[in-house]
Design an enzyme around this catalytic site. Sequence first.
Site, PDB file in Angstrom:
ATOM      1  N   GLU A  94       0.819  -1.209   0.000  1.00 34.89           N
ATOM      2  CA  GLU A  94       0.000   0.000   0.000  1.00 34.89           C
ATOM      3  C   GLU A  94       0.855   1.262   0.000  1.00 34.89           C
ATOM      4  O   GLU A  94       1.979   1.278   0.488  1.00 34.89           O
ATOM      5  CB  GLU A  94      -0.967   0.000   1.185  1.00 34.89           C
ATOM      6  CG  GLU A  94      -0.332  -0.103   2.547  1.00 34.89           C
ATOM      7  CD  GLU A  94      -1.399  -0.200   3.656  1.00 34.89           C
ATOM      8  OE1 GLU A  94      -1.850  -1.319   3.928  1.00 34.89           O
ATOM      9  OE2 GLU A  94      -1.747   0.836   4.232  1.00 34.89           O
ATOM     10  N   CYS A 335      -1.191   2.171   8.806  1.00 37.71           N
ATOM     11  CA  CYS A 335      -0.005   1.343   8.625  1.00 37.71           C
ATOM     12  C   CYS A 335      -0.270  -0.151   8.434  1.00 37.71           C
ATOM     13  O   CYS A 335      -0.192  -0.926   9.372  1.00 37.71           O
ATOM     14  CB  CYS A 335       0.919   1.512   9.836  1.00 37.71           C
ATOM     15  SG  CYS A 335       1.132   3.209  10.311  1.00 37.71           S
TER      16      CYS A 335
HETATM   17  N1  SAH Z   1       9.544   0.786   9.884  1.00 39.12           N
HETATM   18  C1  SAH Z   1       9.628   2.209   9.880  1.00 39.12           C
HETATM   19  C2  SAH Z   1       8.609   2.932   9.036  1.00 39.12           C
HETATM   20  C3  SAH Z   1       7.184   2.439   8.994  1.00 39.12           C
HETATM   21  S1  SAH Z   1       5.953   2.910  10.136  1.00 39.12           S
HETATM   22  C4  SAH Z   1       9.586   2.737  11.299  1.00 39.12           C
HETATM   23  O1  SAH Z   1       9.406   1.948  12.220  1.00 39.12           O
HETATM   24  O2  SAH Z   1       9.795   3.928  11.490  1.00 39.12           O
HETATM   25  C5  SAH Z   1       5.779   4.647  10.215  1.00 39.12           C
HETATM   26  C6  SAH Z   1       5.483   5.116  11.630  1.00 39.12           C
HETATM   27  O3  SAH Z   1       4.153   4.753  12.058  1.00 39.12           O
HETATM   28  C7  SAH Z   1       6.420   4.547  12.664  1.00 39.12           C
HETATM   29  O4  SAH Z   1       6.775   5.538  13.578  1.00 39.12           O
HETATM   30  C8  SAH Z   1       5.566   3.490  13.329  1.00 39.12           C
HETATM   31  O5  SAH Z   1       6.047   3.139  14.593  1.00 39.12           O
HETATM   32  C9  SAH Z   1       4.220   4.187  13.350  1.00 39.12           C
HETATM   33  N2  SAH Z   1       3.071   3.310  13.572  1.00 39.12           N
HETATM   34  C10 SAH Z   1       2.905   2.018  13.209  1.00 39.12           C
HETATM   35  N3  SAH Z   1       1.712   1.566  13.583  1.00 39.12           N
HETATM   36  C11 SAH Z   1       1.079   2.592  14.181  1.00 39.12           C
HETATM   37  C12 SAH Z   1      -0.194   2.752  14.784  1.00 39.12           C
HETATM   38  N4  SAH Z   1      -1.050   1.752  14.843  1.00 39.12           N
HETATM   39  N5  SAH Z   1      -0.486   3.956  15.298  1.00 39.12           N
HETATM   40  C13 SAH Z   1       0.390   4.975  15.238  1.00 39.12           C
HETATM   41  N6  SAH Z   1       1.593   4.893  14.683  1.00 39.12           N
HETATM   42  C14 SAH Z   1       1.954   3.710  14.174  1.00 39.12           C
END
Ligand code: SAH
Length: 349
Positions: A94, A335
């Site tokens: 996505e 995400c």
């Molecule tokens: N793997 C990378 C990038 C992908 S996620 C990383 O960890 O940075 C992008 C951001 O969204 C990251 O900060 C991640 O921790 C956050 N994230 C993932 N799931 C989430 C959720 N359910 N609610 C809020 N932020 C979330």
Amino acid sequence: MESFTDIRSMNMEELTAAVTAAGEKKFRAKQIYGWLHQKLIRTGDEMKNVPASCRQTILKDHPLYGVTEVERYVSKIDGTTKFLFELHDGNIIESVLMKYRHGNSVCISSQAGCRMGCRFCASTLLGLERNLYPSEMLDQIYAIQRATGERVSHIVVMGTGEPFDNFDALCRMIELVSDENGLNISRRNITVSTCGLVPKIYAFADTYPQVTLAISLHAPNDAMRKELMPVANRYSMKELMEAAAYYVEKTGRRITFEYSLVKDVNDRKEHAEMLAALVKGLNCHINLIPVNPVKERDFRQSEQNHIQAFLHILEKHHIQVTVRREMGRDISAACGQLRKGYKERSGNG
Ligand code: SAH
């Protein structure tokens, strides 16, 4: 550095070598590169000024990979658009297009799935399927530009996957997308977000000092971070903060920390104080993200008054901080939820 053999992942040097090895004239490489990275073609047949025999010879050893749109959701609130794309092997990824006053920003995935295991994240629930090729990262941007006819000016690598777990492909993608013979997107308009693979933070600061780095912190100390992010068992907070300081020093740029606020877990006043102490003196920006509930997990979003209190404590310590504006709330699916939902509906979940 890894080299890549699918045609849209190859840089001009590799493409030139492939073209001459196939007995073709060198200038064909430049033509092909232009079709791939400026005219953003989907199929080899579209390279009008390249003879069919030449195209076929090259494409036989260097297949053209890309993405095919399968679903699209448009927010009625702010125009944010989420795309589900299929890869040549049937994997689903996505991407998101966000429209801002400063331009169009595309959030891309770097892997099909993820193996980092962050507790609140939907992208990791089904594990890692495979790394994306540079071409597949690029074509998310290209496909969105083709589909909307609008120029993409900013890229954030914050979709599914851990970009530093697919480091060489990430670097190649940045090289190609910022190439003046490609989309020529400024490296300053690219942001890469990592859960904190420390050695790669150093390598990245050395290789791409112009690119903005965001680190997913989500906790002010080791114990809490370990609860939320398994990667914290590999690298301590001390090591992570040293790497962050190295990035700032090496690049002269501000670093971003993402901090997802989870009700009753990391959103108390004392956590804000600890966080302030942790980043004290570092040129940084903290992005507070009200956690997006994922149905498989029981984490809940912090209440507004707690979010505000957390924000004010950081402000009181003169830390640059914002609460992330929720884009496309009505098409939410945070995400990786879109991808997972699609896989479940189509029986592959
Ligand atoms: N793997 C990378 C990038 C992908 S996620 C990383 O960890 O940075 C992008 C951001 O969204 C990251 O900060 C991640 O921790 C956050 N994230 C993932 N799931 C989430 C959720 N359910 N609610 C809020 N932020 C979330």
